[in-house]
Structures are given as structure tokens and as C-alpha cells.
Write an enzyme that holds these catalytic residues in place. Structure first.
Site, PDB file in Angstrom:
ATOM      1  CG  ASP A 144       5.239  -3.639  -5.051  1.00 61.83           C
ATOM      2  OD1 ASP A 144       5.835  -4.706  -5.260  1.00 61.83           O
ATOM      3  OD2 ASP A 144       5.777  -2.649  -4.538  1.00 61.83           O
ATOM      4  CG  ASN A 145       7.693  -1.427  -7.637  1.00 59.43           C
ATOM      5  OD1 ASN A 145       6.897  -0.718  -7.025  1.00 59.43           O
ATOM      6  ND2 ASN A 145       8.840  -1.815  -7.111  1.00 59.43           N
ATOM      7  CE  LYS A 195       8.353   7.353  -4.708  1.00 52.85           C
ATOM      8  NZ  LYS A 195       8.847   6.713  -5.924  1.00 52.85           N
ATOM      9  N   GLY A 218       0.842  -1.203   0.000  1.00 55.07           N
ATOM     10  CA  GLY A 218       0.000   0.000   0.000  1.00 55.07           C
ATOM     11  C   GLY A 218       0.872   1.245   0.000  1.00 55.07           C
ATOM     12  NE  ARG A 235       4.408   7.686  -8.751  1.00 54.83           N
ATOM     13  CZ  ARG A 235       4.923   6.621  -8.144  1.00 54.83           C
ATOM     14  NH1 ARG A 235       6.167   6.253  -8.377  1.00 54.83           N
ATOM     15  NH2 ARG A 235       4.211   5.915  -7.297  1.00 54.83           N
ATOM     16  N   GLY A 286       2.704   3.725   1.362  1.00 48.62           N
ATOM     17  CA  GLY A 286       3.236   3.998   2.700  1.00 48.62           C
ATOM     18  C   GLY A 286       3.769   5.412   2.838  1.00 48.62           C
ATOM     19  NE  ARG A 287       8.721   6.331  -0.462  1.00 46.70           N
ATOM     20  CZ  ARG A 287       9.985   6.523  -0.787  1.00 46.70           C
ATOM     21  NH1 ARG A 287      10.674   7.457  -0.185  1.00 46.70           N
ATOM     22  NH2 ARG A 287      10.561   5.781  -1.679  1.00 46.70           N
ATOM     23  NE  ARG A 340       0.913   1.005  -6.786  1.00 42.41           N
ATOM     24  CZ  ARG A 340       2.085   1.627  -6.698  1.00 42.41           C
ATOM     25  NH1 ARG A 340       3.201   0.956  -6.853  1.00 42.41           N
ATOM     26  NH2 ARG A 340       2.144   2.906  -6.444  1.00 42.41           N
ATOM     27  N   GLY A 389       7.192   7.620   6.092  1.00 42.96           N
ATOM     28  CA  GLY A 389       6.276   8.270   5.153  1.00 42.96           C
ATOM     29  C   GLY A 389       6.923   9.382   4.346  1.00 42.96           C
TER      30      GLY A 389
HETATM   31  P1  AMP Z   1       9.040   0.759  -3.266  1.00 45.55           P
HETATM   32  O1  AMP Z   1      10.342   0.100  -2.979  1.00 45.55           O
HETATM   33  O2  AMP Z   1       9.163   2.236  -3.504  1.00 45.55           O
HETATM   34  O3  AMP Z   1       8.249   0.064  -4.310  1.00 45.55           O
HETATM   35  O4  AMP Z   1       8.198   0.678  -1.913  1.00 45.55           O
HETATM   36  C1  AMP Z   1       7.710  -0.524  -1.387  1.00 45.55           C
HETATM   37  C2  AMP Z   1       6.721  -0.235  -0.303  1.00 45.55           C
HETATM   38  O5  AMP Z   1       7.363   0.427   0.801  1.00 45.55           O
HETATM   39  C3  AMP Z   1       5.566   0.650  -0.691  1.00 45.55           C
HETATM   40  O6  AMP Z   1       4.443   0.180  -0.003  1.00 45.55           O
HETATM   41  C4  AMP Z   1       5.997   2.003  -0.209  1.00 45.55           C
HETATM   42  O7  AMP Z   1       4.903   2.863   0.017  1.00 45.55           O
HETATM   43  C5  AMP Z   1       6.701   1.641   1.090  1.00 45.55           C
HETATM   44  N1  AMP Z   1       7.689   2.647   1.512  1.00 45.55           N
HETATM   45  C6  AMP Z   1       8.874   2.939   0.917  1.00 45.55           C
HETATM   46  N2  AMP Z   1       9.519   3.905   1.599  1.00 45.55           N
HETATM   47  C7  AMP Z   1       8.724   4.258   2.643  1.00 45.55           C
HETATM   48  C8  AMP Z   1       8.821   5.194   3.731  1.00 45.55           C
HETATM   49  N3  AMP Z   1       9.880   5.995   3.858  1.00 45.55           N
HETATM   50  N4  AMP Z   1       7.811   5.245   4.614  1.00 45.55           N
HETATM   51  C9  AMP Z   1       6.740   4.447   4.485  1.00 45.55           C
HETATM   52  N5  AMP Z   1       6.589   3.545   3.513  1.00 45.55           N
HETATM   53  C10 AMP Z   1       7.554   3.440   2.593  1.00 45.55           C
HETATM   54 MG    MG Z   2       6.747   0.686  -5.348  1.00 48.19          MG
END
Ligand code: AMP
Ligand code: MG
Length: 490
Positions: free
Chosen positions: A255-256, A117, A94, A180, A96-97, A187, A130
Site C-alpha cells: 500500500d506504500n 493527511k 484505505g 500532500r 484512514g486519516r 498504489r 483519523g
Molecule cells: P501507514 O502506516 O501510514 O501506511 O498507514 C497504514 C494504514 O493505517 C492506512 O490505511 C492509514 O490510513 C491507516 N492509519 C494510520 N494512522 C491512522 C490514524 N491515526 N487513524 C486512522 N487510520 C490511520
Molecule cells: Mg501508507
């Protein structure tokens, strides 16, 4: 004082169709305000194409929106729920940030997600803060815009602002928020989430929504195999385009991967300098799961996960559903291969097709690997008949290959000039080379000097222009900066 009316002058024009989907798909919440936002960069052309007013966006009111301190009228912010296979392991994820502010309706009738973001914690933050750091957000800005310049489907970057707050990583870093733009943020992992935690009706609603939003409304008797087929088609085309420019995504988790077919999530991605199919940049990808040569296989793997989520919609009979899914997924490689082959022919100026083309192209790639040739510059040298002094061009095997190539070109009906034009338009003069990206980020983040970054962005805007200015940017890095590493969770 922030003038609320001033915010509206920017031209925000939101619709919020995602918020009408089943509520398990998101959590409505507002961004967490930041201390003292400051303007860093605005993509003016993109802003205009979205129907936004550049001057208003750069005002204090405009910046307060990019910082999450104010919401434009009509925005209904929400964090999206999704799951995903991360390096093969299924997890609940989900936003997260990140937060979706809404869908900007453009003067041309387009619909684009506007997402912040780095906008603060959400129920999906799982212990994360976040937030995002300035360097990685600028990096996403550069590389996503470079992809756009290359003509490859991608999410885009509208703006970056700093928050005036420090965030804790290995060291303290300046916090920033990236705005963004995406065709949508649906996804493969969104489907996985609904498949795992929702009802079949939820799944059907999401599938219908996706079909309507990305594939036009289809009257097909059974639209769901069509959805699967279309998503596979777009991914086959997308991954082929990545391979053709030497782009390595680095974290092809489910998820990407978005069902719209855009490139998304510029974390540990990078472009390859020296041609080596085993190249992997991401520091956490120790197995090389997402290495350059594996990208088509990983895409197929992700698409198989997508197909699994659709099984209840494909047919009431499970066995039949599996058969349909398998038949569609098995199309991926053929589709990918034909896209790739078409692209490679273009890179070599081949306007006709011959049965041996594939092995002929493979011979070149093998020689490039053997002689550690620069991927981008080899094709440039062929385009402009400019050998340079690399080990490749002076090797006897290559001279022989080049003669075969010349013979192959001469067998075409089309003129040499049209062949040359095709090569110019298919071989970029520049890619965002890692050492250039790093230099731009260092000047920006360490010294507050954005001139290097702006110059780089300008050069990357039209990589097929082949200007004198671009020549300097085509230089590969010094040998010392090889072994480049990128980092996740940035
Ligand atoms: P990503 O590697 O960017 O695809 O992120 C994978 C997951 O980690 C996603 O659910 C992001 O929202 C979460 N995420 C990445 N960095 C942070 C952060 N600094 N705080 C909270 N969630 C994060
Ligand atoms: Mg991601």
C-alpha cells in the site's frame, strides 16, 4: 468570518477524474472540521508551481482549507479505498486519516493530487482517530522535500497547519494536518483491492486510467503488459536511487508503493549514517524485512503482487498470463542493477564502463562496511580528495583500493575535471541526518521555534551545491545517537 470568495483567490483549480472511477474505489466525504487551525509552514515555491497564490494561502481563508474547515470550489473530497500486504500479510486498508480534495490543474497543464493527511476519521479508519501529530507531519515535510532536492521522485509537502486539538498517542500531542501533493495516490494496493473485491471490468477501468494518467495514452495492441513493464521500470529506477543515497523507506508494504514511481509514505524512513547494509530503523520491523539491503528484493516482491492483480488483463489464457507476468517481473533485477551501477559509476566519477566495475565498487562497499565508514561522507571525501581521519582512509586495504580507483580514472578518455564534476553532481553534500531532523522537530514542537527547521530545509534544498554552510550539516551524529529508532503509525 471566512470569506468564501477569498478562498477562490488562492487559485485552486480542481478536476476530479478519480471520482469518475468505479465507486468501490472510494467513499465521498468531507474533512472533519478542527477547533482552531494555525499556520505552521507553507512551501511557497511548490505553491507557485501549482498556480497557487502564496498570500491567499497564508490568510485565514487559505489556512481554513489546509485545515479541512472549508472546501475550495470544485473540490470533491473522497477517501480512497485500497488493500495491501503489510509485512507480508494481506489486509483491507484505505485512507484512514486522509482525504483527496481533488486534482489541481497547474498553469503548465500538470495534474496533481491534493491530499489532506490527518483530516479526520473515514470509513477506513479501523479504530484509528483519523488524526496526525505535528512532529511526524513536519518530519514527512522535511524528508520528502529533501528527497525532492536530491532529485528523487517523491510526493511533496505543500503545507502543515496545527489543528488546535490534542491527539492521544503515548502522550498527548499537538494535532496537525499535512497537505500532500502527488502525481497520484494509485498504489499497488489499489490494484490489489480491485482485484480482490471488484470485477474484471473495474480492474480494466483502473488500468486504463493509470495508463492514461501516468504513461500517456498508448495505442499498443495489448497495453496491459506495457503498464506492468513501465511500473517495473520506474520502481527499478526509484529503488536504485534510494540505495545510492542511503535512504531506507522502512515500511515497503504494497500500500506504500505507488504506480507513478514516486516515493510515498514517510513514516519510519531514515537515511543511513554509517554504512551497514543490515541497517533498519523501524521499531516494528524486528525481522529486518525492510532493511537497506533488502529494499530491491522487497520491491520485486511487491511488483510480483502487482503483476498478479493484472493477470486477468494480461491474457485470456491464465497460463499465458502467468508467463507474461513472470517474464516482466524477472526483468526487475537487471533493470535495478543497471540503474544502480550507472549511479555508482557516477558517484566514483567513472564516465566509461569496464567489466570489473561492479566488483571494484563492491570492494569499496565491503571496506566501508568493515571500517564502519559514513556512507555519504566517504563519497564526499573521495569527491574532494579530502581524506579526513576515519579508520577507512588510514587502512592499507583502502589505500590500495584508492590506487586502483586512480588508475581506473586515468584510463578514461575524459578529463579529470569532468570526472570531478560528475562526482560533485552525484554525491550530495548533505542528507537529512536523523540527529539534525530530530533537533529541528524538537525545537519546533517543544518550543515553537521553527528557525532550526527552516535552516535545515534551506540547506537540503540543493544538496549538490556544496556550499560552506552545508559543511556543518555533513557531520555524522555523536556515537550516542546511533541505534536510532523510528516509529510507524505516526
Ligand atoms: P501507514 O502506516 O501510514 O501506511 O498507514 C497504514 C494504514 O493505517 C492506512 O490505511 C492509514 O490510513 C491507516 N492509519 C494510520 N494512522 C491512522 C490514524 N491515526 N487513524 C486512522 N487510520 C490511520
Ligand atoms: Mg501508507
Amino acid at each position: 468570518m471566512i470569506d468564501e470568495q477569498e478562498i477562490q483567490k488562492a487559485g485552486w483549480n480542481f478536476d476530479n477524474t478519480y471520482a469518475s472511477l468505479p465507486s468501490l474505489l472510494y467513499t465521498k466525504l468531507s474533512p472533519v472540521p478542527v477547533n482552531s487551525p494555525e499556520f505552521v509552514i507553507l512551501n511557497e515555491r511548490l505553491a507557485e508551481s501549482l498556480g497557487l497564490n502564496v498570500q491567499s494561502l497564508k490568510s485565514d481563508e487559505g489556512i481554513s482549507v489546509f485545515a479541512g474547515n472549508r472546501l475550495p470550489e470544485g473540490a470533491e473530497p473522497l477517501a480512497q479505498a485500497y488493500a495491501g500486504h503489510q509485512f507480508g500479510h494481506f489486509t483491507m486498508l484505505g485512507d484512514g486519516r486522509a482525504l483527496l480534495l481533488g486534482e489541481q490543474m497547474t498553469p503548465e497543464g500538470g495534474r496533481y493530487d491534493i491530499q489532506l493527511k490527518g483530516s479526520g476519521k473515514t470509513p477506513y479508519s479501523r479504530g484509528g482517530d483519523g488524526r496526525a501529530a505535528l512532529g511526524p507531519m513536519l518530519r514527512e515535510y522535511i524528508i520528502s522535500e529533501a528527497m525532492f532536492g536530491l532529485g528523487i521522485p517523491t510526493t511533496r509537502s505543500l503545507a502543515v497547519v496545527t489543528t488546535g486539538e490534542s491527539i492521544v498517542r503515548e502522550t498527548m500531542l499537538p494535532g496537525a494536518i499535512l497537505t500532500r501533493i502527488a502525481a497520484s495516490h494509485i498504489r499497488v494496493g489499489t490494484f490489489q483491492y480491485v482485484s480482490q473485491w471488484g470485477t474484471v471490468e473495474d480492474l480494466r477501468t483502473l488500468a486504463e486510467y493509470t495508463l492514461e494518467r501516468h504513461y500517456g495514452h498508448r495505442e499498443a495492441k495489448n497495453p496491459y503488459p506495457t503498464l506492468l513493464q513501465e511500473v517495473i521500470k520506474r520502481q527499478a529506477s526509484l529503488i536504485a536511487q534510494w540505495q545510492l543515497v542511503g535512504f531506507i523507506h522502512g515500511v515497503m508494504n504494497t500500500d506504500n508503493m505507488v504506480v507513478s514511481g514516486e516515493t510515498i509514505d514517510y513514516g519510519p524512513c531514515a537515511f543511513m549514517d554509517t554504512y551497514d547494509p543490515a541497517t533498519v530503523f523501524s521499531s516494528i520491523d524486528r525481522q529486518g524485512r525492510y532493511a537497506y539491503r533488502n529494499q530491491p528484493y522487497m520491491a520485486a516482491w511487491n511488483l510480483a503482487r502487482f503483476a498478479e492483480t493484472l493477470l486477468p488483463l494480461l491474457s485470456a489464457d491464465e497460463e499465458e498470463a502467468i508467463k507474461i507476468a513472470e517474464a516482466e517481473v524477472s526483468q526487475f533485477f537487471e533493470l535495478y542493477q543497471s540503474n544502480w551501477l550507472r549511479g555508482m559509476r557516477a558517484k566514483l566519477g567513472l564516465l566509461s564502463e569496464e567489466a570489473e566495475d561492479e566488483s571494484f565498487i563492491k570492494d569499496l562497499l565491503d571496506l566501508m562496511e568493515k571500517h564502519q565508514a559514513d556512507y555519504t561522507n566517504t563519497f564526499l571525501a573521495l569527491t574532494f580528495d579530502n581524506p579526513g581521519d576515519s579508520a577507512l582512509f588510514s587502512s592499507g586495504e583502502f589505500v590500495e583500493w584508492k590506487e586502483r580507483w586512480q588508475g581506473r580514472i586515468n584510463r578514461q578518455q575524459e578529463s579529470r575535471e569532468s570526472s570531478h564534476q560528475l562526482m560533485r553532481n552525484s554525491n550530495p553534500a548533505v542528507i537529512p541526518r536523523n540527529h539534525r531532523v530530530e533537533a529541528a522537530l524538537e525545537a519546533a514542537v517543544e518550543e515553537g521555534d521553527y528557525s532550526v527547521l527552516r535552516q535545515l530545509l534551506q540547506v537540503l534544498e540543493n544538496p549538490y551545491a556544496h556550499t560552506r554552510e552545508q559543511l556543518e550539516y555533513s557531520q555524522p551524529p555523536e556515537p550516542s545517537s546511533c541505534g536510532y529508532r523510528t516509529f510507524c503509525g505516526t
